[in-house]
Enzyme design. Structure first.
Site, mmCIF file in Angstrom:
data_model
loop_
_atom_site.group_PDB
_atom_site.id
_atom_site.type_symbol
_atom_site.label_atom_id
_atom_site.label_comp_id
_atom_site.label_asym_id
_atom_site.label_seq_id
_atom_site.Cartn_x
_atom_site.Cartn_y
_atom_site.Cartn_z
ATOM 1 N N ASN A 27 19.385 -30.936 8.944
ATOM 2 C CA ASN A 27 19.676 -30.926 7.507
ATOM 3 C C ASN A 27 21.152 -31.135 7.184
ATOM 4 O O ASN A 27 21.494 -31.687 6.147
ATOM 5 C CB ASN A 27 19.132 -29.655 6.839
ATOM 6 C CG ASN A 27 19.682 -28.393 7.457
ATOM 7 O OD1 ASN A 27 20.081 -28.362 8.627
ATOM 8 N ND2 ASN A 27 19.715 -27.325 6.680
ATOM 9 N N GLU A 55 21.919 -18.777 13.513
ATOM 10 C CA GLU A 55 21.894 -18.974 12.065
ATOM 11 C C GLU A 55 20.499 -19.480 11.746
ATOM 12 O O GLU A 55 20.169 -20.637 11.998
ATOM 13 C CB GLU A 55 22.980 -19.976 11.656
ATOM 14 C CG GLU A 55 23.305 -19.933 10.174
ATOM 15 C CD GLU A 55 22.344 -20.754 9.341
ATOM 16 O OE1 GLU A 55 21.406 -20.152 8.762
ATOM 17 O OE2 GLU A 55 22.503 -21.973 9.271
ATOM 18 N N CYS A 82 19.345 -23.926 4.304
ATOM 19 C CA CYS A 82 19.015 -22.531 4.642
ATOM 20 C C CYS A 82 19.253 -21.582 3.477
ATOM 21 O O CYS A 82 18.557 -20.573 3.347
ATOM 22 C CB CYS A 82 19.832 -22.081 5.855
ATOM 23 S SG CYS A 82 19.426 -22.973 7.371
#
Length: 476
Positions: free
Chosen positions: A154, A250, A284
């Site tokens: 992403n 993450e 995210c």
């Protein structure tokens, strides 16, 4: 690399390495094959780590690491339009956002370069203890060794730079496995690092599936640390496999933003519409859940829908496009299925909910309940759910009623409300008068609960990627 052939090798020990098998790289909007990259074999993992360990035997001084990172950042800046076009093709990210990502990646490397020049320990007052009057102690920050960096599709450049920059700044060598869906921009980074003077052996790029190359990386005992950005399930698997070795995770989130009754509704609606659907919701910290005070709920939803309706959806290579395709059609089908299930279970579809191929229309839902996947799980698509609350404590409880805790946004004019949220929200970052999606690349970034462990941001990542070593002198 030969751009005309559109077949790219792995980058191992300063060389481009071809293999017997390739992976197609698709133009995410047209669905056509744009290029191919080599698929790594297990021997390539071993070769990369061998070369990395050999490179570490001749450490690079801090000034040189800093200079390499600075020069690489300059190359990114000079070529940002061309690199942005590449990201738009292989990631489906709108061109203006792709170019912005290149700019952020350059800044991440500059910040990392600064950290290379600022690594320092501290004095430890052991002389204050009886029997240690003649002792002098201080600490050093020392590199871990070889770091494995696994990065997502992403933000294929900036999130890779958030791993590579701090790791190099700290004096580590890196073996990277970028997402197979977006491999080409990682090879440009390897090219620029080499041009900037990074010696062979310090940075390697491998491609392949998590079930093969990913497992081989986890099987390799010589990695001192793993830095991963991706899903909770994969992050948990990595943590279980790597044992006591350091790891920074993450992971996902279903980030929330609170709109209190005293908020600037126009500004809040504008930001929520932009950041709920940026990169087709594949962020995210995308705005997935919005909690709006009941006094202003209807007004806010109307404003949010109006702002969303102004977004331009389509070809990411068009400089005016706001929302491009998802990474593939399978993910688009999943997102629409979640929306349809929510509507079947009682949610109200305000707008959107349809797709053409991988292009999903920005979708707004209301009347959702806490057990719907669109609310309680990470949808990772262009869908936002809006719910009402009556009291601030209720809104805070609803935000915290999640397995995730990455970031949250709060729109309010009240200092008391802002501070209450800052103290009580169970997240890694609380963003006041902006959405959960805000991130500056020098801030500590990471979450709690299933959103991960450790912090990114070059200053903080360097701490994660070094060890504290205490040195004690006994001077008689």
């Amino acid at each position: 690399m030969d751009q005309d052939k559109k077949v790219y090798g792995l980058f191992i020990d300063g060389q481009w390495v071809t293999t017997g098998t390739t992976i197609p790289v698709l133009d995410k909007f047209s669905g056509k094959v744009y290029a191919h990259v080599a698929q790594a074999e297990q021997a390539h993992v071993t070769k990369a780590v061998d070369a990395a360990q050999l490179a570490l035997k001749t450490p690079l001084p801090a000034w040189r690491r800093s200079a390499i990172l600075q020069q690489t950042a300059e190359r990114l800046t000079v070529n940002k339009e061309k690199l942005g076009e590449l990201i738009a093709i292989e990631a489906g990210k709108p061109l203006k956002d792709a170019i912005a990502e290149v700019g952020r990646a350059a800044e991440t490397l500059r910040l990392s370069a600064n950290e290379a020049m600022a690594l320092t320990g501290e004095a430890v007052p052991v002389h204050a203890f009886p029997g240690s009057e003649n002792r002098l102690a201080f600490t050093l920050r020392v590199p871990l060794g070889v770091v494995c960096a696994i990065s997502p599709f992403n933000f294929p450049l900036n999130l890779l730079c958030h791993k590579v920059g701090p790791a190099l700044a700290a004096g580590n060598a890196i073996v990277a496995k970028p997402a197979s869906a977006t491999p080409l921009i990682a090879l440009k980074l390897a090219e620029y690092l080499a041009e900037a003077g990074l010696p062979a052996g310090w940075f390697h790029v491998l491609f392949g599936a998590g079930s093969t190359v990913g497992e081989w990386l986890l099987d390799e005992p010589r990695f001192a640390a793993y830095s991963f950005t991706g899903s909770y399930a994969v992050g948990l698997h990595i943590r279980q496999r790597v044992g006591l070795r350091k790891s920074t995770m993450e992971l996902g989130s279903n980030s929330a933003t609170i709109i209190h009754h005293d908020a600037d509704l126009d500004g809040a609606a504008r930001q929520c519409a932009r950041m709920a659907f940026a990169n087709a919701g594949q962020v995210c910290i995308s705005v997935q859940r919005i909690l709006v005070h009941r006094f202003v709920f209807n007004e806010f939803v109307e404003k949010l829908a109006a702002q969303t309706g102004e977004l331009i959806i389509g070809d990411p290579k068009n400089p005016h496009t706001d929302v491009g395709p998802m990474i593939n059609q399978k993910e688009a089908e999943r997102v629409v299925a979640w929306v349809e299930q929510a509507v079947d279970d009682g949610a109200r579809l305000v707008m959107g909910g349809t797709r053409q191929g991988a292009l999903v229309q920005p979708t707004i839902l209301t009347h959702v309940h806490p057990k719907m996947p669109v609310w309680c799980e990470e949808i990772f698509g262009p869908v936002v759910s809006v719910a009402a609350y009556d009291y601030l404590e209720e809104a805070i409880d609803k935000v915290n009623d999640s397995a995730y805790g990455l970031q949250a946004g709060v729109f309010t004019r009240s200092i008391d409300v802002a501070l209450s949220c800052a103290k009580q929200l169970e997240v890694g970052g609380v963003i006041i008068n902006d959405v959960s999606t805000y991130r500056a690349d020098n801030m500590p970034y990471g979450g709690v609960k299933n959103s991960g462990t450790g912090r990114e941001g070059p200053h903080y990542a360097v701490q994660e990627l070094t060890e504290t070593r205490v040195v004690v002198f006994n001077h008689r």
